[in-house]
Each structure stands twice: as structure tokens, then as C-alpha cells.
Design a protein around this motif. Structure first.
Motif, PDB file in Angstrom:
ATOM      1  N   GLN A 180      -8.785  -4.734   3.562  1.00  0.00           N
ATOM      2  CA  GLN A 180      -8.656  -3.404   2.973  1.00  0.00           C
ATOM      3  C   GLN A 180      -8.765  -2.321   4.051  1.00  0.00           C
ATOM      4  OE1 GLN A 180     -11.835  -2.492   0.312  1.00  0.00           O
ATOM      5  NE2 GLN A 180     -10.908  -0.596  -0.418  1.00  0.00           N
ATOM      6  N   ALA A 181      -9.708  -2.475   4.956  1.00  0.00           N
ATOM      7  CA  ALA A 181      -9.887  -1.490   6.029  1.00  0.00           C
ATOM      8  C   ALA A 181      -8.674  -1.456   6.949  1.00  0.00           C
ATOM      9  CB  ALA A 181     -11.150  -1.805   6.824  1.00  0.00           C
TER      10      ALA A 181
ATOM     11  N   ALA B 262      -5.744   0.222   5.186  1.00  0.00           N
ATOM     12  CA  ALA B 262      -5.974   1.669   5.077  1.00  0.00           C
ATOM     13  C   ALA B 262      -5.723   2.368   6.412  1.00  0.00           C
ATOM     14  CB  ALA B 262      -7.402   1.931   4.590  1.00  0.00           C
ATOM     15  N   LEU B 263      -6.231   1.794   7.501  1.00  0.00           N
ATOM     16  CA  LEU B 263      -6.016   2.388   8.824  1.00  0.00           C
ATOM     17  C   LEU B 263      -4.535   2.376   9.198  1.00  0.00           C
ATOM     18  CD1 LEU B 263      -8.997   0.894  10.854  1.00  0.00           C
ATOM     19  CD2 LEU B 263      -8.655   3.304  10.272  1.00  0.00           C
TER      20      LEU B 263
ATOM     21  N   GLY C  23      -1.934   2.128   7.167  1.00  0.00           N
ATOM     22  CA  GLY C  23      -1.170   2.976   6.251  1.00  0.00           C
ATOM     23  C   GLY C  23      -1.281   4.448   6.580  1.00  0.00           C
ATOM     24  N   ALA C  24      -2.436   4.857   7.102  1.00  0.00           N
ATOM     25  CA  ALA C  24      -2.637   6.265   7.455  1.00  0.00           C
ATOM     26  C   ALA C  24      -1.817   6.663   8.673  1.00  0.00           C
ATOM     27  CB  ALA C  24      -4.121   6.528   7.722  1.00  0.00           C
TER      28      ALA C  24
ATOM     29  N   LEU D  96       0.825  -1.206   0.000  1.00  0.00           N
ATOM     30  CA  LEU D  96       0.000   0.000   0.000  1.00  0.00           C
ATOM     31  C   LEU D  96       0.862   1.260   0.000  1.00  0.00           C
ATOM     32  CD1 LEU D  96      -2.910   1.338   0.453  1.00  0.00           C
ATOM     33  CD2 LEU D  96      -2.186   1.472   2.831  1.00  0.00           C
TER      34      LEU D  96
ATOM     35  N   LEU E 100     -17.101   3.717   5.959  1.00  0.00           N
ATOM     36  CA  LEU E 100     -16.290   2.522   6.197  1.00  0.00           C
ATOM     37  C   LEU E 100     -16.845   1.732   7.376  1.00  0.00           C
ATOM     38  CD1 LEU E 100     -13.814   0.774   5.643  1.00  0.00           C
ATOM     39  CD2 LEU E 100     -12.471   2.351   7.040  1.00  0.00           C
TER      40      LEU E 100
ATOM     41  N   ARG F  62     -10.038   7.628  13.659  1.00  0.00           N
ATOM     42  CA  ARG F  62     -10.112   7.649  12.193  1.00  0.00           C
ATOM     43  C   ARG F  62     -11.337   6.887  11.703  1.00  0.00           C
ATOM     44  NH1 ARG F  62      -5.880   9.448   9.213  1.00  0.00           N
ATOM     45  NH2 ARG F  62      -3.980   9.936  10.349  1.00  0.00           N
TER      46      ARG F  62
END
Length: 199
Positions: free
Chosen positions: A139-140, A143-144, A146-147, A14, A180, A173
Motif C-alpha cells: 500500500q505504501a 501510494a508513493l 502513484g503520487a 490505483l 506512514l 514525501r
């Protein structure tokens, strides 16, 4: 080891960095925290696991198991007596059915007041690590994680305090992303249990 719905390799992909350049302890911590947030939103443990639960009896013939999807039921004990699958009860999706109900005569107290029976169930639930059904959760989680990865919060090693700080940041977040959160609940929540794996 805590549940992980993604891998450090997923996080590296990612972030478009080489896996060798990834700080693995930090990445692992972030993935574990993000997994905890996702499973909390879903209201259940999503990964494949074995659990032993003690349940309150229902007044009827049906008993709902709390974790979905139900893969298999290893044992059921009612007031200390082991029940036999197929003879004493049957598994129907995410529920157990017993024609005699889940309240036994042995649970009557001497004063004639019914005390609840105790039901203990050992069962396997959740999705295999490579199941297609886990892709939304994966995916969730990525994303969390990676942020937060690379965020100068000083979280570079796995400690209880670091876990709490990262978890709270990710939970915030998630709250800020209702689409989400709602999507995870809709896909993995109890209503999604009408479609189950195994039996």
C-alpha cells in the motif's frame, strides 16, 4: 532487477487507468524507488531473499540475525569451521543459540588478547510475494509511486540519474508523512521480529 513490493498492475489500479495505457518503464522505475524508500524506513529488506552475512560475535550464547523474519538458516561458519544445526547451534526465531557461545579459543592472539571470531551465516528471510504481511508495504509503495506517476519531471526511462531523482522525491514525501513512516517502522522494524515466519 531491483526489489518490487508492488506491480505496475497495482499502480494502474490505483490510478484508475487501463494497464495497457500505463507507461511500464516509468511505472517500474517508480515502484523500485518506492520499494527502496519503504525498505529503508523499515530498516531492512522486506521481500523474500537469501543473504550471506558476516557477523560480530556476541559475548553470550545468542546471535541476532539482521533481516527479519528469518525463514531458514542454510549454513553457519565459525572461524572457518562449518557448524551443524541441532548439534552445534539452534535457530530460535530470529536468533541463533550456541551453548558454547560465539567466541572460540582459536581467536586468541599470541599476546593473549582476544580477537573477535568471524561468523558467516547464509539464510533466507523476508516475506513471500503474496504474503498478507506485505500488504501494508505494498500500500505504501503504490501510494508513493502513484503520487509521482504522471508528474512532469521528465522521468520516462530507467537510468541511474532518474532513479536518484525519483528516490529523493519519494523520500521527501515519506518524511512529510510521519504517520506512514512510523507505521512501517512499527510493523516491519526489528521489534516486529518477535513474530516470525518459519523457523
Amino acid at each position: 532487477m531491483a526489489d518490487q513490493l508492488a506491480t505496475p498492475a497495482d499502480l494502474a489500479a490505483l490510478l484508475h487507468i487501463d494497464e495497457a495505457d500505463l507507461h511500464v518503464p516509468a511505472a517500474t522505475l517508480l515502484i523500485e524507488c518506492a520499494t527502496a524508500v519503504v525498505q529503508e524506513v523499515a530498516g531492512q529488506r522486506i521481500v523474500r531473499a537469501e543473504s550471506t552475512v558476516t557477523l560480530e560475535p556476541s559475548l553470550g550464547c545468542w546471535l541476532w540475525l539482521p533481516q527479519l523474519p528469518v525463514v531458514s538458516v542454510e549454513s553457519v561458519t565459525l572461524d572457518g569451521t562449518a557448524l551443524v544445526a541441532g548439534a552445534d547451534y539452534s535457530v530460535r526465531g530470529y536468533r541463533l543459540w550456541r551453548s558454547a557461545g560465539w567466541q572460540t579459543a582459536a581467536s586468541w592472539e599470541t599476546a593473549g588478547v582476544r580477537a573477535p571470531s568471524e561468523i558467516t551465516v547464509e539464510y533466507t528471510h523476508g516475506y513471500e510475494a503474496d504474503a498478507q504481511e506485505l500488504q501494508r508495504a505494498r500500500q505504501a509503495v503504490v501510494a508513493l509511486a502513484g503520487a509521482v506517476y504522471g508528474n512532469p519531471t521528465g522521468v520516462t526511462r530507467e537510468q541511474v540519474d532518474d532513479y536518484a531523482v525519483v528516490y529523493e522525491a519519494m523520500a521527501a514525501r515519506m518524511e512529510a508523512a510521519p504517520y506512514l513512516r512510523d507505521g512501517l517502522l512499527r510493523y516491519y522494524g526489528r521489534s516486529a521480529g518477535l513474530i516470525t515466519l518459519g523457523g
